[in-house]
Design a protein around this motif. Structure first.
Motif, PDB file in Angstrom:
ATOM      1  N   ARG A  14       0.838  -1.210   0.000  1.00 55.97           N
ATOM      2  CA  ARG A  14       0.000   0.000   0.000  1.00 55.97           C
ATOM      3  C   ARG A  14       0.873   1.261   0.000  1.00 55.97           C
ATOM      4  N   LYS A  74       1.331   4.319  -3.087  1.00 55.48           N
ATOM      5  CA  LYS A  74       1.287   5.768  -2.882  1.00 55.48           C
ATOM      6  C   LYS A  74       2.587   6.453  -3.300  1.00 55.48           C
ATOM      7  N   SER A 110       2.752   6.961  -7.048  1.00 56.41           N
ATOM      8  CA  SER A 110       1.521   7.446  -7.679  1.00 56.41           C
ATOM      9  C   SER A 110       1.804   8.720  -8.465  1.00 56.41           C
ATOM     10  N   LYS A 133      -3.717   0.172  -9.655  1.00 53.90           N
ATOM     11  CA  LYS A 133      -4.632   0.661 -10.685  1.00 53.90           C
ATOM     12  C   LYS A 133      -3.945   1.722 -11.537  1.00 53.90           C
ATOM     13  N   THR A 155      -1.626   4.967 -10.142  1.00 50.74           N
ATOM     14  CA  THR A 155      -2.410   5.594  -9.081  1.00 50.74           C
ATOM     15  C   THR A 155      -1.961   5.016  -7.739  1.00 50.74           C
ATOM     16  N   ASP A 156      -2.578   5.483  -6.660  1.00 46.74           N
ATOM     17  CA  ASP A 156      -2.217   4.995  -5.322  1.00 46.74           C
ATOM     18  C   ASP A 156      -3.128   3.853  -4.863  1.00 46.74           C
ATOM     19  N   GLU A 157      -3.883   3.282  -5.791  1.00 43.13           N
ATOM     20  CA  GLU A 157      -4.834   2.222  -5.439  1.00 43.13           C
ATOM     21  C   GLU A 157      -4.242   0.851  -5.722  1.00 43.13           C
TER      22      GLU A 157
END
Length: 351
Positions: free
Chosen positions: A133, A137, A140, A220, A245-247
């Motif tokens: 996770r 981020k 990102s 993502k 992205t950060d997902e």
């Protein structure tokens, strides 16, 4: 005198002349960097069997699928930790373009890595997900090209704990011979790693492994001008880039490896190579293939002289892997070299 000439010519027919015949095929020598060992014998016997059209275990080329974990299986994971952990630590704590922009949780994850590699502080429980996770981020907003270049730039740095090697050169050279051997025998091999898919692609690019044969952790993506609009409603323009992205979508370890193999390859492998508990599900999936003969191999980091290893831990794992029905590859006993003769293990250096 005539008899001597005739005899010499006859001898030539059976010895040196046959060696000089330019039309004679040259047999390729494999596994020059291996010692004779149980694991190598098992691999060669397996391949010779399943590629023999007269064997009841013959496998057509389209079904000769092999899967390889990356870190600790054919790329170093002990310099001083996983490549992607080292990369995040650098990104958050040293990179002047980002270190003052990292969110608190990302900074904490990077500091956990630093404390682990420098002081031996235990990582928090489920740190693989914490890292995943945080990494989502930390990168990102980068385009895929920017991230690719960023990974390769870090890979070009000298590998901590070794002389004569960069991070990007930290391949186990005997395992690269396995790739060549399988390719020449009609196998298609895939990298199936817990590391970010696009980081894996950047790292294995020098090996000639195609991007579509790399499966890893995924975040993502979106188009650079997409904004908040869903991809199902947005039409990307020709001048746009794909952006991270950060997902987080998936951390590709344990049973997630099996799910990704099923979705992306669509066939159950017949060969599987790994080095840790994160690879057991992938191995078991391979060995569950009832249509074809299968085999699974686990590499153990038991060489304390040439690598930063823990032999006692490795030997305990070897026992566990054998009980599970996996062949064990010993880096100490089976490899003539690990990184090449010019690479020397040294103490870790921290600024």
């Amino acid at each position: 005198m005539m008899l001597a000439v005739i005899f010499a010519c006859g001898a030539c027919v059976f010895t040196s002349c046959s060696k000089d015949d330019s039309d004679s095929p040259v047999k390729k020598e494999y596994f020059q960097l291996w010692n004779k060992c149980e694991a190598l014998t098992a691999l060669q016997e397996y391949v010779e069997d399943v590629t023999n059209p007269q064997s009841p275990n013959y496998i057509n080329e389209e079904d000769r699928i092999a899967t390889f974990d990356m870190d600790g299986t054919f790329l170093a994971e002990l310099y001083p930790s996983y490549f992607e952990y080292n990369l995040l630590e650098y990104r958050v704590l040293e990179d002047p373009s980002y270190c003052d922009k990292a969110p608190d949780d990302v900074h904490e994850a990077a500091q956990n890595i630093r404390n682990f590699v420098r002081f031996g502080t235990a990582l928090p429980d489920h740190f693989d997900m914490i890292h995943a996770r945080a990494a989502a981020k930390a990168y990102s907003g980068m385009t895929l090209a920017e991230y690719h270049a960023y990974v390769q730039a870090y890979a070009a740095k000298p590998a901590n704990g070794f002389a004569g090697m960069t991070y990007g050169q930290g391949f186990y050279k005997p395992m690269l011979e396995v790739f060549d051997y399988l390719k020449d025998n009609g196998f298609t091999y895939y990298v199936v790693s817990g590391t970010d898919r696009f980081a894996c692609r950047a790292l294995v690019e020098p090996l000639g492994i195609a991007p579509n044969r790399v499966i890893g952790m995924d975040v993502k993506l979106m188009s650079s001008s997409q904004g908040e609009e869903a991809g199902v409603n947005y039409t990307m323009g020709r001048e746009e880039d794909l952006v991270r992205t950060d997902e987080l979508i998936i951390k590709n370890i344990k049973t997630n490896k099996v799910l990704q193999i099923s979705q992306e390859i669509g066939k159950i492998p017949v060969l599987s190579f790994g080095n840790s508990t994160g690879d057991c599900a992938m191995h078991n999936y391979c060995l569950s293939n009832t249509k074809h003969r299968t085999a699974a191999f686990m590499l153990i980091a038991d060489d304390e002289d040439r690598d930063h290893a823990n032999r006692e831990k490795a030997l305990n794992l070897a026992k566990k892997w054998r009980e599970a029905g996996y062949h064990v590859i010993s880096m100490r006993d089976d490899f003539r070299t690990i990184y090449g003769p010019d690479v020397v293990k040294k103490e870790f250096i921290f600024d």
